[in-house]
Scaffold this active site. Structure first.
Site, PDB file in Angstrom:
ATOM      1  N   ASP A 161       0.861  -1.185   0.000  1.00  0.00           N
ATOM      2  CA  ASP A 161       0.000   0.000   0.000  1.00  0.00           C
ATOM      3  C   ASP A 161       0.897   1.235   0.000  1.00  0.00           C
ATOM      4  O   ASP A 161       1.447   1.608   1.045  1.00  0.00           O
ATOM      5  CB  ASP A 161      -0.905   0.022   1.234  1.00  0.00           C
ATOM      6  CG  ASP A 161      -2.002  -1.046   1.192  1.00  0.00           C
ATOM      7  OD1 ASP A 161      -1.763  -2.102   0.580  1.00  0.00           O
ATOM      8  OD2 ASP A 161      -3.066  -0.817   1.780  1.00  0.00           O
ATOM      9  N   LYS A 221      -6.957   3.462  -3.273  1.00  0.00           N
ATOM     10  CA  LYS A 221      -7.395   3.469  -1.871  1.00  0.00           C
ATOM     11  C   LYS A 221      -7.615   4.915  -1.429  1.00  0.00           C
ATOM     12  O   LYS A 221      -6.851   5.807  -1.795  1.00  0.00           O
ATOM     13  CB  LYS A 221      -6.312   2.787  -1.032  1.00  0.00           C
ATOM     14  CG  LYS A 221      -6.532   2.777   0.469  1.00  0.00           C
ATOM     15  CD  LYS A 221      -5.378   2.030   1.145  1.00  0.00           C
ATOM     16  CE  LYS A 221      -5.409   2.165   2.657  1.00  0.00           C
ATOM     17  NZ  LYS A 221      -4.267   1.463   3.300  1.00  0.00           N
ATOM     18  N   LYS A 224     -10.475   0.414  -2.450  1.00  0.00           N
ATOM     19  CA  LYS A 224     -10.336   0.192  -1.011  1.00  0.00           C
ATOM     20  C   LYS A 224     -10.612   1.479  -0.243  1.00  0.00           C
ATOM     21  O   LYS A 224      -9.777   2.381  -0.219  1.00  0.00           O
ATOM     22  CB  LYS A 224      -8.928  -0.318  -0.678  1.00  0.00           C
ATOM     23  CG  LYS A 224      -8.694  -0.531   0.831  1.00  0.00           C
ATOM     24  CD  LYS A 224      -7.294  -1.064   1.110  1.00  0.00           C
ATOM     25  CE  LYS A 224      -7.010  -1.140   2.602  1.00  0.00           C
ATOM     26  NZ  LYS A 224      -5.645  -1.642   2.898  1.00  0.00           N
TER      27      LYS A 224
END
Length: 318
Positions: free
Chosen positions: A155, A218, A254
């Site tokens: 991430d 995300k 996400k």
């Protein structure tokens, strides 16, 4: 995870035409908040689906091997076995989608999951998380170390300044190089949407991230003042939809930060179903970034099965 996003060449003409009707997006978000939630067995089913999409996360300065091991145990056994048996779901292999930790704790998580005999992937934040205010060379080195330690998902966090100053070529290049550093690991790109200034910037940053090869986009690090919100979710999902229409590449979504209740989780699932379709409702294309969400989901399932509210000792591992 799903197949990798190969990305595309940078198309600034595509970015220059972006316009977001903020009032319309906000009105839609207000309607989302008023959606009625499902009840009974339908609610339990949606909550179990949410569990499989959770990136169970610990990103604290006081993380130790022991609390990471505990997190990994909970990742493999997210809902008490007797509750799953009552729902006839005990043999379905329900686990969370991934365990997310800092790079220094990746080895601990990998070893704990291996010892538990499960194949849950370990995700690691990297690239100067959460601020992104580190040199690119340092970001790339951190990504490579996390992958070397055993992380299967990375991430990364973007440099917000590149968005705020309109340096789209620089943003594309930064994300592209991070993607290369990830190697075989899937990459989720954190946009930190609460710090991008406008919904138009959120859409543009989403597109740039996907063009550069992000496998997921995300919303947030969870450390910003404003994290996952429905207006931002709508904008990012419509960017994902347009990217899919143009390229045929499915990119995951996400939301992260501030998602704490079972009702929140179900609402996000419903929004994904409405905007992207049922095919996105899998751990391969949808994740919920959360640390405390699982506790509330397990409490709701406990109540559904037993008809009573859980006491602290009933769900000690939560």
């Amino acid at each position: 995870m799903a197949g990798r996003n190969a990305g595309t060449e940078l198309e600034l003409g595509w970015i220059s035409k972006v316009h977001v009707n903020r009032p319309a997006v906000v009105r839609h978000a207000e309607q989302i908040k008023k959606w009625r939630t499902v009840k009974g067995n339908w609610q339990a089913a949606w909550l179990l689906k949410a569990v499989t999409c959770i990136d169970l996360t610990t990103l604290s300065g006081d993380d130790t091997p022991s609390n990471v091991h505990r997190l990994c145990f909970k990742a493999k056994h997210p809902i008490r076995e007797d509750l799953l048996k009552a729902l006839d779901m005990h043999d379905k292999g329900i686990t969370v989608g991934a365990v997310c930790v800092y790079p220094a704790r990746v080895t601990d998580a990998v070893n704990a999951l291996k010892a538990a005999g499960c194949n849950i992937p370990v995700a690691s934040v990297a690239a100067g998380f959460p601020s992104g205010q580190t040199p690119l060379e340092t970001k790339l080195a951190e990504i490579k170390l996390a992958v070397e330690y055993g992380a299967r998902e990375i991430d990364i966090v973007i440099s917000r300044s590149l968005v705020l100053t309109g340096q789209w070529e620089g943003l594309y290049e930064e994300i592209r190089r991070c993607r290369e550093a990830c190697g075989e690991a899937h990459m989720k790109t954190i946009l930190a949407t609460g710090e991008l200034g406008s919904l138009a910037n959120v859409y543009k940053a989403s597109m740039i991230a996907m063009m550069a090869g992000s496998d997921f986009i995300k919303t947030s690090t969870g450390k910003e003042v404003e994290n996952a919100t429905f207006p931002v979710g709508v904008v990012m999902m419509r960017a994902i939809k347009e990217f899919y229409w143009r390229t045929g590449n499915k990119v995951g979504f996400k939301p992260a930060g501030g998602i704490r209740t079972a009702k929140d989780a179900i609402t996000w699932l419903m929004l994904v179903k409405e905007e992207l379709g049922v095919e996105w409702l899998t751990p391969e294309l949808f994740r919920l970034g959360a640390s405390s969400l699982l506790e509330d989901i397990e409490k709701q399932i406990f109540y559904h099965v037993t008809g009573t509210h859980a006491l602290q000792h009933d769900l000690a591992m939560a």
